[in-house]
Design a protein around this motif. Structure first.
Motif, PDB file in Angstrom:
ATOM      1  N   UNK A 395       0.836  -1.194   0.000  1.00 26.31           N
ATOM      2  CA  UNK A 395       0.000   0.000   0.000  1.00 26.31           C
ATOM      3  C   UNK A 395       0.872   1.246   0.000  1.00 26.31           C
ATOM      4  N   UNK A 396       0.881   2.003  -1.100  1.00 27.80           N
ATOM      5  CA  UNK A 396       1.703   3.220  -1.104  1.00 27.80           C
ATOM      6  C   UNK A 396       1.231   4.254  -0.097  1.00 27.80           C
ATOM      7  N   UNK A 403       9.607   8.516   1.262  1.00 28.18           N
ATOM      8  CA  UNK A 403       9.770   7.231   0.592  1.00 28.18           C
ATOM      9  C   UNK A 403       8.981   7.199  -0.711  1.00 28.18           C
ATOM     10  N   UNK A 404       7.777   7.767  -0.697  1.00 27.84           N
ATOM     11  CA  UNK A 404       7.010   7.834  -1.938  1.00 27.84           C
ATOM     12  C   UNK A 404       7.754   8.690  -2.971  1.00 27.84           C
ATOM     13  N   UNK A 405       8.318   9.808  -2.519  1.00 26.70           N
ATOM     14  CA  UNK A 405       9.057  10.671  -3.440  1.00 26.70           C
ATOM     15  C   UNK A 405      10.275   9.946  -4.006  1.00 26.70           C
ATOM     16  N   UNK A 406      10.943   9.173  -3.159  1.00 26.49           N
ATOM     17  CA  UNK A 406      12.120   8.432  -3.617  1.00 26.49           C
ATOM     18  C   UNK A 406      11.738   7.434  -4.694  1.00 26.49           C
ATOM     19  N   UNK A 407      10.587   6.817  -4.539  1.00 25.37           N
ATOM     20  CA  UNK A 407      10.139   5.819  -5.514  1.00 25.37           C
ATOM     21  C   UNK A 407       9.394   6.439  -6.697  1.00 25.37           C
ATOM     22  N   UNK A 408       9.155   7.726  -6.664  1.00 23.05           N
ATOM     23  CA  UNK A 408       8.433   8.371  -7.752  1.00 23.05           C
ATOM     24  C   UNK A 408       6.939   8.088  -7.738  1.00 23.05           C
ATOM     25  N   UNK A 409       6.389   7.808  -6.560  1.00 19.15           N
ATOM     26  CA  UNK A 409       4.952   7.521  -6.432  1.00 19.15           C
ATOM     27  C   UNK A 409       4.234   8.828  -6.103  1.00 19.15           C
ATOM     28  N   UNK A 410       3.356   9.256  -6.986  1.00 15.26           N
ATOM     29  CA  UNK A 410       2.691  10.552  -6.867  1.00 15.26           C
ATOM     30  C   UNK A 410       1.207  10.342  -6.591  1.00 15.26           C
ATOM     31  N   UNK A 411       0.658  11.141  -5.705  1.00 14.24           N
ATOM     32  CA  UNK A 411      -0.782  11.103  -5.449  1.00 14.24           C
ATOM     33  C   UNK A 411      -1.519  11.654  -6.663  1.00 14.24           C
ATOM     34  N   UNK A 412      -2.546  10.949  -7.080  1.00 10.31           N
ATOM     35  CA  UNK A 412      -3.388  11.431  -8.165  1.00 10.31           C
ATOM     36  C   UNK A 412      -4.219  12.621  -7.689  1.00 10.31           C
ATOM     37  N   UNK A 413      -4.786  13.404  -8.598  1.00 11.65           N
ATOM     38  CA  UNK A 413      -5.600  14.548  -8.181  1.00 11.65           C
ATOM     39  C   UNK A 413      -6.634  14.161  -7.132  1.00 11.65           C
ATOM     40  N   UNK A 414      -6.785  15.028  -6.152  1.00 10.18           N
ATOM     41  CA  UNK A 414      -7.715  14.759  -5.049  1.00 10.18           C
ATOM     42  C   UNK A 414      -8.962  15.616  -5.124  1.00 10.18           C
ATOM     43  N   UNK A 415      -9.155  16.313  -6.237  1.00 11.82           N
ATOM     44  CA  UNK A 415     -10.367  17.104  -6.438  1.00 11.82           C
ATOM     45  C   UNK A 415     -10.679  17.149  -7.921  1.00 11.82           C
TER      46      UNK A 415
END
Length: 468
Positions: A395-396, A403-415
């Motif tokens: 679960x990201x 850690x998410x930034x290191x892996x390049x995991x970006x949150x999708x738009x939240x609105x």
């Protein structure tokens, strides 16, 4: 289908005669607007042939309707002027098993001179399927449809109760998530849903309870993308009709009760060249042919903009949160239900197994826009040589920000505002849709976002609960 060719007159007369023999007296002709609402004009069965030959009139202003029936405007559409013609697809005429005396058909929209309407979402989907074929690709798609049932007002239910209360909706059963209790308590209802779909030649893969109170899901077999979109419309309206016959009310809204797990409408897709699956490449990493990697890479790259198509309501973003299997992060994974793009490997040795699933989409989406936009994004990835980053496991949402930034995991738009901004920046989807359709989609999204800008989650859920 070309509008009104003379040779279709005989086919339409024969279809009308068959429907009349089956005691069908009226036909619902449907299109889905840019807010995701299925709209209709209906004609008597005897008027089917004239409808096929000359179409049925309707205003182009419906392309800029919002989900609450307000009317906005784009640079090309809006106001009282103009007219379009609805042409039913004779090959898709279906007798409705749960609405005695009725049949259904989807329509393509043209202007009065017989020119395809540039805002027609169904024709957009067809154009993208044709583009894929020109690139040597054959796609199959299928949807998972989730809905929540409550007791209708006539049964003493409270479907419009306060959305912030745990017992706001009067569910017909209170069994556990995925529990057999729900199947037992609503066995007659689920049997009738299954029977109605079977009578309408819908190939059901699964029909079962889901996670939220009163929630169920039906998964249908994959088909060509246009047929898959047609079938999704038919599935929703069939479930709605069966529910009413059982004194129940069905909601397909992304968020039925704020704070609870919402209704998704996951899109599954598989890629082929001729008879060869691109998900079964020998010795390839993840079993993916290089063209499948490029196509799926294009879809993943476009995911923030695709959210404005597949998650088109402010209510969509009440559902689209981390750690609820909705796919809130722009990442992919092998059998990872938290990833926005899930690779389903299928059973070993199954030559037709393997496909991909787009998790964030929900039932507020216009299915024709959804399949067309996904194909457009994938074809762009194919042409530009897009790649897939390393797959994500786990679960990201539980990873730290660094850690998410290191892996390049970006949150999708939240609105909806954020995803619409991303769509407005997408040259790929703009070119694919064309200026008229693209402009109308943007206008509707902006209007929906503005309407609910100052609303609390409970107000958004209550306002959209029975629109879908």
């Amino acid at each position: 289908m070309e509008p009104g060719p003379a040779q279709q007159w005989g086919d339409a007369r024969r279809t009308a005669a068959r429907l009349d023999a089956e005691h069908v007296r009226a036909i619902a002709l449907t299109w889905v607007d840019n807010a995701g609402i299925a709209r209709t004009k209906t004609v008597p069965t005897a008027r089917l042939a004239p409808a096929v030959q000359r179409g049925v009139g309707m205003s182009p202003v419906f392309d800029v309707f919002t989900s609450d029936d307000a009317i906005t405007a784009s640079a090309h559409l809006g106001g009282p002027d103009g007219d379009l013609r609805l042409f039913p697809d004779l090959e898709r005429v279906t007798v409705l098993a749960a609405q005695p005396g009725w049949a259904w058909a989807p329509v393509d929209r043209y202007d009065q001179l017989g020119t395809p309407h540039p805002g027609c979402q169904r024709q957009f989907a067809r154009r993208m399927v044709d583009r894929a074929a020109d690139a040597g690709l054959v796609l199959e798609m299928g949807f998972e449809t989730e809905w929540v049932v409550t007791r209708g007002p006539e049964a003493g239910g409270r479907p419009d109760g306060p959305a912030d209360a745990d017992d706001a909706l009067d569910h017909p059963c209170a069994g556990p998530a995925y529990g057999m209790t729900r199947v037992v308590e609503l066995s007659d209802y689920l049997r009738d849903v299954a029977e109605a779909l079977a009578l309408q030649d819908i190939d059901v893969l699964q029909l079962h309870p889901e996670y939220a109170p009163g929630q169920f899901e039906v998964s249908t077999a994959s088909a060509d993308p246009l047929r898959a979109a047609d079938e999704l419309v038919l599935v929703r309206e069939t479930v709605r009709a069966v529910s009413l016959r059982h004194g129940l009310r069905a909601s397909f809204a992304p968020s039925v009760v704020a704070g609870q797990v919402g209704n998704g409408c996951h899109l599954h897709l598989s890629l082929h060249r001729g008879e060869r699956s691109l998900h079964r490449a020998q010795d390839a990493e993840w079993g993916l042919d290089p063209d499948a990697v490029r196509f799926l890479g294009g879809v993943l790259e476009a995911m923030p903009a695709l959210l404005a198509v597949g998650c088109p309501s402010p209510a969509s973003y009440l559902r689209l949160g981390p750690s609820v299997w909705a796919g809130a992060y722009q990442c992919w994974g092998v059998e990872n239900r938290e990833a926005a793009l899930r690779l389903v490997t299928g059973a070993p040795g199954d030559p037709d197994g393997g496909h991909a699933e787009i998790k964030p989409f929900d039932a507020a989406a216009n299915p024709y826009l959804a399949v067309g936009a996904v194909i457009a994004a994938g074809l762009h990835g194919l042409s530009t040589g897009a790649a897939l980053p390393p797959p994500v496991t786990g679960d990201p949402g539980v990873l730290g920000v660094r850690e998410r930034a290191r892996r390049g995991i970006v949150r999708l738009p939240s609105s909806l505002t954020e995803s619409t901004d991303r769509l407005a920046e997408s040259a790929v989807l703009r070119e694919a849709m064309g200026e008229v359709l693209y402009g109308a989609v943007i206008a509707v999204r902006r209007a929906e976002a503005a309407h609910f800008a100052d609303s609390e989650p409970e107000e958004i859920a209550a306002a959209t609960r029975w629109r879908y």
